[in-house]
Design a protein around this motif. Structure first.
Motif, PDB file in Angstrom:
ATOM      1  N   ALA A  52       0.923  -1.362   0.050  1.00 15.72           N
ATOM      2  CA  ALA A  52      -0.007  -0.201  -0.085  1.00 15.72           C
ATOM      3  C   ALA A  52       0.944   1.341   0.189  1.00 15.72           C
ATOM      4  O   ALA A  52       0.572   2.152  -0.806  1.00 15.72           O
ATOM      5  N   MET A  53       1.866   1.125   0.733  1.00 15.50           N
ATOM      6  CA  MET A  53       2.865   2.386   1.024  1.00 15.50           C
ATOM      7  C   MET A  53       3.356   2.697  -0.712  1.00 15.50           C
ATOM      8  O   MET A  53       3.324   3.771  -0.935  1.00 15.50           O
ATOM      9  N   GLU A  54       3.809   1.685  -1.039  1.00 12.85           N
ATOM     10  CA  GLU A  54       4.298   1.637  -2.668  1.00 12.85           C
ATOM     11  C   GLU A  54       2.981   2.548  -3.673  1.00 12.85           C
ATOM     12  O   GLU A  54       3.476   3.236  -4.267  1.00 12.85           O
ATOM     13  N   PHE A  55       1.913   1.771  -3.423  1.00 17.49           N
ATOM     14  CA  PHE A  55       0.940   2.223  -4.245  1.00 17.49           C
ATOM     15  C   PHE A  55       0.820   3.700  -3.923  1.00 17.49           C
ATOM     16  O   PHE A  55       0.495   4.576  -5.264  1.00 17.49           O
ATOM     17  N   PHE A  56       0.367   4.107  -2.964  1.00 15.53           N
ATOM     18  CA  PHE A  56       0.171   5.540  -2.726  1.00 15.53           C
ATOM     19  C   PHE A  56       1.282   6.506  -2.812  1.00 15.53           C
ATOM     20  O   PHE A  56       1.052   7.523  -3.308  1.00 15.53           O
ATOM     21  N   ALA A  57       2.550   5.949  -2.656  1.00 15.83           N
ATOM     22  CA  ALA A  57       3.646   6.785  -3.149  1.00 15.83           C
ATOM     23  C   ALA A  57       3.742   7.037  -4.625  1.00 15.83           C
ATOM     24  O   ALA A  57       3.838   8.163  -4.889  1.00 15.83           O
ATOM     25  N   LEU A  58       3.453   6.174  -5.530  1.00 13.41           N
ATOM     26  CA  LEU A  58       3.195   6.218  -6.886  1.00 13.41           C
ATOM     27  C   LEU A  58       2.245   7.211  -7.425  1.00 13.41           C
ATOM     28  O   LEU A  58       2.350   7.910  -8.332  1.00 13.41           O
ATOM     29  N   ARG A  59       0.960   7.118  -6.414  1.00 15.58           N
ATOM     30  CA  ARG A  59      -0.120   7.981  -6.735  1.00 15.58           C
ATOM     31  C   ARG A  59       0.311   9.288  -6.476  1.00 15.58           C
ATOM     32  O   ARG A  59      -0.014  10.345  -7.436  1.00 15.58           O
ATOM     33  N   LEU A  60       0.890   9.625  -5.531  1.00 12.84           N
ATOM     34  CA  LEU A  60       1.581  10.818  -5.035  1.00 12.84           C
ATOM     35  C   LEU A  60       2.456  11.306  -6.142  1.00 12.84           C
ATOM     36  O   LEU A  60       2.560  12.663  -6.505  1.00 12.84           O
ATOM     37  N   ALA A  61       3.365  10.527  -6.608  1.00 15.36           N
ATOM     38  CA  ALA A  61       4.392  10.805  -7.854  1.00 15.36           C
ATOM     39  C   ALA A  61       3.724  11.238  -8.998  1.00 15.36           C
ATOM     40  O   ALA A  61       3.909  12.218  -9.747  1.00 15.36           O
ATOM     41  N   GLU A  62       2.491  10.555  -9.415  1.00 15.80           N
ATOM     42  CA  GLU A  62       1.777  11.060 -10.593  1.00 15.80           C
ATOM     43  C   GLU A  62       1.259  12.377 -10.437  1.00 15.80           C
ATOM     44  O   GLU A  62       1.076  13.209 -11.237  1.00 15.80           O
ATOM     45  N   CYS A  63       0.738  12.740  -9.244  1.00 13.15           N
ATOM     46  CA  CYS A  63      -0.042  14.131  -8.972  1.00 13.15           C
ATOM     47  C   CYS A  63       1.105  14.946  -8.866  1.00 13.15           C
ATOM     48  O   CYS A  63       0.728  16.119  -9.561  1.00 13.15           O
ATOM     49  N   TYR A  64       1.981  14.895  -8.232  1.00 16.76           N
ATOM     50  CA  TYR A  64       3.207  15.845  -8.186  1.00 16.76           C
ATOM     51  C   TYR A  64       3.685  16.258  -9.876  1.00 16.76           C
ATOM     52  O   TYR A  64       3.831  17.298 -10.040  1.00 16.76           O
ATOM     53  N   ALA A  65       3.826  14.990 -10.482  1.00 11.83           N
ATOM     54  CA  ALA A  65       4.401  15.271 -11.962  1.00 11.83           C
ATOM     55  C   ALA A  65       3.167  16.103 -12.674  1.00 11.83           C
ATOM     56  O   ALA A  65       3.638  17.036 -13.377  1.00 11.83           O
ATOM     57  N   LEU A  66       2.093  15.958 -12.658  1.00 14.66           N
ATOM     58  CA  LEU A  66       1.045  16.667 -13.206  1.00 14.66           C
ATOM     59  C   LEU A  66       0.884  18.130 -12.704  1.00 14.66           C
ATOM     60  O   LEU A  66       0.463  18.995 -13.564  1.00 14.66           O
TER      61      LEU A  66
END
Length: 88
Positions: A52-66
């Motif tokens: 779950a930590m990996e999943f949510f970290a990647l979702r955060l990465a996507e948002c920050y990139a956008l």
């Protein structure tokens, strides 16, 4: 509150935050999505749930990139790909 109800409450809170984050991201409200994904990441850390930590970290990465925050996006992307190093 006993341990079982606390865990159940955590799961429900995590799911609600995840739904809010997904909805915000779908509406291009990335600042709001980041807030909710951070709540999710913190809940996953408390549960010591690496996947779950990996999943949510990647979702955060996507948002920050956008949002155009490349450095933050790279940080969370690295965190999302760090696997077992998340819990030390």
């Amino acid at each position: 509150m006993n341990a079982v109800s606390r865990i159940t409450g955590d799961i429900v809170s995590l799911r609600m935050s995840h739904c809010r984050a997904q909805h915000a991201a779908a509406q291009a409200q990335y600042h709001l999505a980041v807030r909710h994904y951070r709540e999710c990441l913190e809940a996953a850390e408390r549960r010591e749930d690496c996947q779950a930590m990996e999943f949510f970290a990647l979702r955060l990465a996507e948002c920050y990139a956008l949002m155009g925050f490349g450095e933050k996006a790279r940080h969370f992307q690295a965190l999302g790909r760090s696997g077992d190093a998340l819990i030390g």
